[in-house]
Design an enzyme around this catalytic site. Structure first.
Site, PDB file in Angstrom:
ATOM      1  N   GLU A 291      -3.636   3.112  -1.999  1.00 59.45           N
ATOM      2  CA  GLU A 291      -4.418   3.481  -0.820  1.00 59.45           C
ATOM      3  C   GLU A 291      -5.703   4.217  -1.202  1.00 59.45           C
ATOM      4  O   GLU A 291      -6.053   5.247  -0.623  1.00 59.45           O
ATOM      5  CB  GLU A 291      -3.567   4.314   0.148  1.00 59.45           C
ATOM      6  N   ASP A 370       7.457   1.378   4.092  1.00 62.97           N
ATOM      7  CA  ASP A 370       6.841   2.677   4.328  1.00 62.97           C
ATOM      8  C   ASP A 370       7.557   3.494   5.396  1.00 62.97           C
ATOM      9  O   ASP A 370       7.021   3.673   6.492  1.00 62.97           O
ATOM     10  CB  ASP A 370       5.368   2.469   4.719  1.00 62.97           C
ATOM     11  N   GLU A 398       6.517  10.875  10.645  1.00 62.63           N
ATOM     12  CA  GLU A 398       5.369   9.999  10.904  1.00 62.63           C
ATOM     13  C   GLU A 398       5.740   8.792  11.764  1.00 62.63           C
ATOM     14  O   GLU A 398       5.086   8.502  12.754  1.00 62.63           O
ATOM     15  CB  GLU A 398       4.778   9.534   9.572  1.00 62.63           C
TER      16      GLU A 398
HETATM   17  O1  GCW Z   1       3.001   6.356   5.173  1.00 66.10           O
HETATM   18  C1  GCW Z   1       1.802   6.419   4.529  1.00 66.10           C
HETATM   19  C2  GCW Z   1       1.022   7.427   5.292  1.00 66.10           C
HETATM   20  C3  GCW Z   1      -0.077   8.085   4.496  1.00 66.10           C
HETATM   21  C4  GCW Z   1       0.528   8.612   3.202  1.00 66.10           C
HETATM   22  C5  GCW Z   1       1.121   7.449   2.441  1.00 66.10           C
HETATM   23  C6  GCW Z   1       1.797   7.892   1.139  1.00 66.10           C
HETATM   24  C7  GCW Z   1      -0.105  10.570   1.982  1.00 66.10           C
HETATM   25  O2  GCW Z   1       0.519   6.803   6.451  1.00 66.10           O
HETATM   26  O3  GCW Z   1      -0.610   9.099   5.284  1.00 66.10           O
HETATM   27  O4  GCW Z   1      -0.436   9.282   2.418  1.00 66.10           O
HETATM   28  O5  GCW Z   1       2.115   6.838   3.225  1.00 66.10           O
HETATM   29  O6  GCW Z   1       3.007   7.994   1.132  1.00 66.10           O
HETATM   30  O7  GCW Z   1       1.121   8.092   0.160  1.00 66.10           O
END
Ligand code: GCW
Length: 681
Positions: A291, A370, A398
């Protein structure tokens, strides 16, 4: 003897969570001997002393009996008589302890000071029961060596993510507006809460390391050391998230190439200085090539090269690097059906098994995508026998209601930890990480209730307890939490408050699952902030999270026969179970298969009818939870009750929105009416 400043329970305006002063009543009214030397033994003594000051008991450091409670290190000579009688035949390890009760004396014996601290909190959990009858010697030791919370806290306020990325409980307890928060009382209280549920490591900054956070490793290291000083008396070590590009970002080097000699020297030098400043520093956490974070790919190197570079620098000090396996292409073309995000971690890391140094811990999210409310267990966990693994859970909610919805996550985690990657006769995930690490992303902030939603405290507590003993029953963990948190303040009706909390919380994860994305397909959340429904929100984005619904059907074909081949990343029997339409568990069907709406599930229902039924049921269950909570108004502290009530109102609203959007979406796509004729907007 001076009694140290109270930590936690008396912090003005902050909820005591599972350590209200009353939780120490049973200990505080008795005579206790704390026997042994070491910093943490001092903590044990101070905890007991504070309780005694409140409840009239007495605590000593040397034998002058009789005692009701003896907390002793096995190394002490001569061991107090009561303790000598229950001395274990074999060592219980640094953090383990024995608890027994004989002839009216409760004894906790530990080999190391940390064990004594955990033993003390065991007595706290037992309350009066610790001092009743006889108790045969029980041995307790943690299943995992490191029980760790990662904070996604930014030092600077991030323009999009704020002070805490995916934080739903206010600001950071460590940082504010680019600086450390001067007052560490809150951190001390946090450390105490964590010790009471068994957590022993924290990383104090976001895995997305921005410019200011990168400096925590160098000129801002003192800020980290100050936190470490406060955590130390509770047996908690500090870890730091670092940028792989640190040699460039804060070191002034032209490259961060892991095979470059100057880069290696830089990491060695910097790490040496970290240990001069914080001798018990835990290690680094790294999100690389993920990311947008920098990583070894930029130099044509792989993740073993990258992780080993940092591990080498940490090795002389017994430090570890937690290297995250969350690596995937977040710039995918949604038209490209051959790329499957679920495959990414395995494809990147499985070929590297055996190449990591032994102080590298590969940190794997529990599912392949995720932190969705329902995912299969990540196939990476079974694929890397020669690599140390940590499993990462998301305590911060989240994708599970953002601490506005009640969602008790222990039942999900229990399923993950109990999953047997090699089938019924084989080891469980908890065994694979046995002796290793369980990591959770913290859900705590500077909110007066710590976690935004007061009931989300239970997730933090349960994380620690399951990390210590993965086989604990989630309902029993909830009972522990209720007893500690609410029993002393339950306005006299503990049983009724217990019933209410179980009714509202036990099944709340499955309820959440019912009213959100169906059958394991995931997402359908609002892009960006991820709260509330948006069925097609991610459908045409680069993020790799699609459901592929059309007029005929829905789901992701991840089979070997006709799909992305992801099922082949599992060992048998799961590679076969997930491949087969008939064998795949209903709750994961749309994760693995694209099926027509009329497909009949193992439950006997069609996919489309299941979608309608679960969405109506889920929203109803939230209304019922709210009714139960309203009924219990007199049983809880009024402001806590009011806060939860407001949040339940929001949860009802949001669950109905989910229900209506998901049902309407699939009705419009499929044209199939609800068999029960309910109203679909
Ligand atoms: O789930 C995603 C999140 C990001 C997060 C990423 C991760 C810290 O939306 O906000 O970044 O995972 O785990 O690195």
């Amino acid at each position: 003897m001076t009694i140290p400043e109270p930590a936690g329970p008396d912090l003005a305006g902050v909820h005591a969570a599972w350590l209200p002063p009353e939780a120490f009543r049973a200990i505080g009214s008795r005579h206790t001997l704390v026997f042994g030397e070491g910093g943490l033994v001092g903590t044990v003594h101070d905890e007991v002393a504070r309780a005694c000051a409140r409840y009239g008991g007495r605590v000593r450091r040397a034998e002058a009996g009789p005692y009701d409670l003896v907390l002793a290190l096995t190394a002490g000579e001569p061991l107090p008589e009561a303790a000598a009688e229950v001395r274990p035949a074999e060592a219980v390890g640094d953090e383990g302890y024995v608890i027994a009760r004989r002839d009216g004396v409760t004894v906790v014996l530990a080999d190391g000071p940390a064990g004594l601290l955990y033993g003390l909190f065991h007595v706290v959990r037992l309350g009066e029961r610790a001092f009743a009858g006889e108790r045969r010697a029980e041995h307790h030791r943690p299943a995992t060596r490191r029980r760790m919370l990662d904070h996604w806290d930014n030092v600077d306020v991030h323009p999009v993510m704020g002070q805490v990325e995916r934080g739903y409980a206010g600001g950071s307890i460590f940082w504010r507006d680019g600086a450390p928060r001067g007052d560490l009382a809150r951190v001390r209280a946090y450390a105490r809460l964590l010790a009471a549920c068994g957590v022993n490591a924290i990383s104090v900054n976001n895995v997305n390391v921005h410019a200011t956070e990168a400096r925590l490793l160098t000129d801002r290291l003192g800020d980290v050391a100050a936190i470490a000083d406060v955590l130390r008396p509770y047996g908690i070590r500090v870890h730091l998230s670092v940028s792989f590009a640190s040699p460039v970002a804060v070191g002034g080097l032209p490259t961060a190439d892991p095979l470059d000699e100057d880069v290696r020297k830089w990491w060695t030098g910097v790490t040496g200085r970290v240990y001069e400043t914080i001798p018990d520093f835990g290690g680094y956490v790294v999100k690389a090539d993920s990311e947008g974070q920098p990583g070894p790919f930029a130099y044509g190197r792989d993740h073993a090269d990258g992780a080993n570079l940092l591990a080498e620098a940490l090795a002389p000090y017994d430090g570890v690097v937690h290297w995250r396996a969350f690596v995937y292409n977040h710039r995918q073309d949604w038209r490209d059906r051959s790329t499957d995000r679920a495959r990414a971690a395995y494809d990147h890391f499985a070929p590297l098994d055996g190449r990591f140094r032994d102080n590298v811990i590969l940190q794997v999210k529990h599912g392949p995508i995720d932190f969705q409310p329902r995912e299969p267990v990540s196939p990476v966990i079974a694929a890397m026998p020669a690599t140390r693994l940590a499993v990462e859970l998301q305590v911060t909610q989240e994708y599970t209601g953002q601490q506005r919805h009640v969602c008790y996550l222990a039942p999900m985690w229990r399923e993950v930890l109990g999953f047997r990657p090699w089938g019924p006769g084989g080891a469980a995930v908890a065994d694979v990480i046995g002796g290793g690490d369980l990591v959770g992303v913290s859900n705590v902030g500077d909110d007066p209730y710590w976690t935004g939603h007061p009931l989300a405290q239970a997730n933090l507590y349960a994380f620690g307890r399951l990390a210590w003993e993965p086989r604990l029953d989630p309902a029993a963990v909830l009972d522990e939490w209720i007893d500690l948190t609410f029993a002393p303040v339950a306005n006299g009706d503990v049983e009724r408050s217990r019933h209410t909390l179980h009714a509202v919380m036990d099944d709340s994860w499955r309820t959440y699952e019912r009213y959100t994305a169906p059958l394991g397909v995931g997402f359908m959340v609002r892009p960006g902030h991820h709260y509330g429904p948006d069925v097609d929100g991610y459908e045409y984005t680069p993020w790799g999270t699609y459901h592929f619904a059309d007029r005929d059907g829905v789901g992701v074909d991840r089979t070997r026969a006709t799909g992305t081949g992801f099922t082949g990343q599992y060992p048998p029997p799961w590679s076969e179970v997930y491949e087969s339409l008939a064998g795949c568990p209903d709750e994961l069907l749309l994760f693995f298969h694209h099926v027509p709406y009329g497909h009949v599930l193992r439950s006997g229902s069609t996919v489309i009818q299941h979608i309608y039924d679960t969405h109506f049921a889920g929203a109803e269950q939230v209304i019922e939870a709210r009714r139960r909570w309203e009924e219990a108004a007199g049983l809880f502290d009024p402001s806590l009750h009011a806060r939860v009530k407001d949040l339940l109102d929001e949860q009802v609203r949001c669950a109905q929105e989910w229900r209506d959007q998901v049902n309407a979406y699939f009705f419009r796509k499929s044209g199939v009416p609800d068999a029960h004729g309910r109203r679909i907007p």
